[in-house]
Design a protein around this motif. Sequence first.
Motif, short mmCIF file in Angstrom:
data_model
loop_
_atom_site.label_atom_id
_atom_site.label_comp_id
_atom_site.label_asym_id
_atom_site.label_seq_id
_atom_site.Cartn_x
_atom_site.Cartn_y
_atom_site.Cartn_z
N PRO A 177 0.79 -1.24 0.00
CA PRO A 177 0.00 0.00 0.00
C PRO A 177 0.82 1.28 0.00
O PRO A 177 0.30 2.34 0.34
CB PRO A 177 -0.82 -0.13 1.29
N ILE A 178 2.09 1.22 -0.38
CA ILE A 178 2.93 2.41 -0.51
C ILE A 178 3.61 2.36 -1.87
O ILE A 178 3.63 1.32 -2.53
CB ILE A 178 3.99 2.50 0.60
N ASP A 179 4.20 3.49 -2.29
CA ASP A 179 4.91 3.46 -3.57
C ASP A 179 6.27 4.15 -3.48
O ASP A 179 7.29 3.48 -3.41
CB ASP A 179 4.05 4.04 -4.71
N LEU A 180 6.33 5.46 -3.47
CA LEU A 180 7.61 6.16 -3.57
C LEU A 180 8.30 6.34 -2.21
O LEU A 180 9.43 6.83 -2.16
CB LEU A 180 7.40 7.53 -4.22
N GLN A 181 7.65 5.94 -1.15
CA GLN A 181 8.24 6.12 0.19
C GLN A 181 9.46 5.20 0.38
O GLN A 181 9.51 4.09 -0.13
CB GLN A 181 7.21 5.79 1.28
N ALA A 182 10.44 5.71 1.15
CA ALA A 182 11.55 4.86 1.58
C ALA A 182 11.01 3.80 2.53
O ALA A 182 10.05 4.03 3.27
CB ALA A 182 12.61 5.70 2.27
N ILE A 183 11.65 2.63 2.53
CA ILE A 183 11.22 1.53 3.39
C ILE A 183 12.30 1.33 4.46
O ILE A 183 13.38 0.81 4.19
CB ILE A 183 11.00 0.23 2.60
N LEU A 216 7.96 3.03 8.23
CA LEU A 216 8.92 2.58 9.24
C LEU A 216 8.37 1.38 10.00
O LEU A 216 7.38 1.49 10.74
CB LEU A 216 9.22 3.72 10.22
N TYR A 217 9.03 0.23 9.82
CA TYR A 217 8.73 -0.95 10.65
C TYR A 217 9.18 -0.65 12.08
O TYR A 217 10.29 -0.17 12.29
CB TYR A 217 9.50 -2.16 10.15
N LEU A 218 8.34 -0.99 13.07
CA LEU A 218 8.62 -0.63 14.45
C LEU A 218 9.34 -1.71 15.25
O LEU A 218 9.67 -1.51 16.41
CB LEU A 218 7.33 -0.26 15.18
N GLY A 219 9.58 -2.86 14.65
CA GLY A 219 10.24 -3.94 15.38
C GLY A 219 9.23 -4.89 15.99
O GLY A 219 8.02 -4.64 16.03
N THR A 220 9.73 -6.02 16.49
CA THR A 220 8.85 -7.06 17.04
C THR A 220 9.42 -7.60 18.33
O THR A 220 10.63 -7.62 18.54
CB THR A 220 8.68 -8.21 16.03
#
Length: 383
Positions: A90-96, A316-320
């Motif tokens: 669900p995103i496109d040009l954003q940095a991952i 931004l993945y927040l971790g697990t």
Amino acid sequence: MSVSDIPNGLLIGRAWVPGFEHPRVVTVRDGKLVDITAQGMATVRDIAESGRAGEHVRTAPGRAVGDIEAVVSNSRADKPSDTLPRLLAPIDLQAIKASGVTFVVSLLERVIEEQARGDKSRADALRGEILDLIGTDLSQLVPGSDGALKVKAALIEKGVWSQYLEVGIGPDAEIFTKGQPMSAVGHGAQVGLHPISSWNNPEPEVALLVTSKGEIIGATLGNDVNLRDVEGRSALLLGKAKDNNASAALGPFVRLFDGEFSLDTIKQAEIALRVEGTDGFVLEGHSNMAQISRTPESLVAATLGEHHQYPDGLVLYLGTMFAPVKDRDGAGKGFTHKLGDVVSISTPSLGRLTNVVNLSTKCPPWTYGTSHLMRDLSRANLL
């Protein structure tokens, strides 16, 4: 398809829609997938950066392109129909981007990986030894605080200090690039493991949608696929462990913040993980966001600011906190993926993200990038 795959709320996503050469921006209204692609608002990035993302998604004219249940089922099909849409990340040009070692459980597992030098057969014994040595509830520590520094000194004295403990309880968060813009896969897609890995796992996480100004405007679910043996050999192999074809999954939609859904909702969310193998193996676990050791706001601030700009925004993945240790092939052997595993990550406020495990070399190659999207949007007079 379960209705829990798709949450209620203000949703934005992307899909391949029959009859179009480029991804379309979509939302969900009254059980339908609705195409809201428009000139100047033809990317998720443009909508996010408009300053009125929620209002736009709520009011933008659109065209229904399929029942959402049928679209979700098609997205998960081995051979999707070319007459129905299928969901994309669900995103496109954003940095991952991603943050690591933000929960005490994952902190300890990273230390175990390092001490085991990537050898999963040593992990079980090391886990007990390290827990005995630490003897402190690290979940009560504030990273960078005086208390954390005392624990750090004690661990150094005991000879078990680790670079993972540094980012887990030290002053600086671990922030890394998970993948390039346009490289993430969506709900129903295959997720990839590098073929050299024999010890790996899913990482069920919340991922935040952040604008170029640092505003957190929504969230989605993510699988930060991890190669424990590769990273365990050396943290300098983080790129090889984390950034491979189809190794970043996001979806099914970004849910934008509104009056009923906010960052506080995310802070209290419980993320469920279920892995179902073709061998009959089932793994279940939960990750409670209330136990995160660094706040989402602090992780965003560590990523974006005067020190680093992202003009197209970022996710931004927040971790697990979930690091699977359930034995799969015998006592003491721990968990690792097998090809064909179905991984489902869910929470009521964000729905369910489901993917099937394969080798990165066998997943569909990533061939549609930013340049392709820009050319296609230009040809369609949508820029």
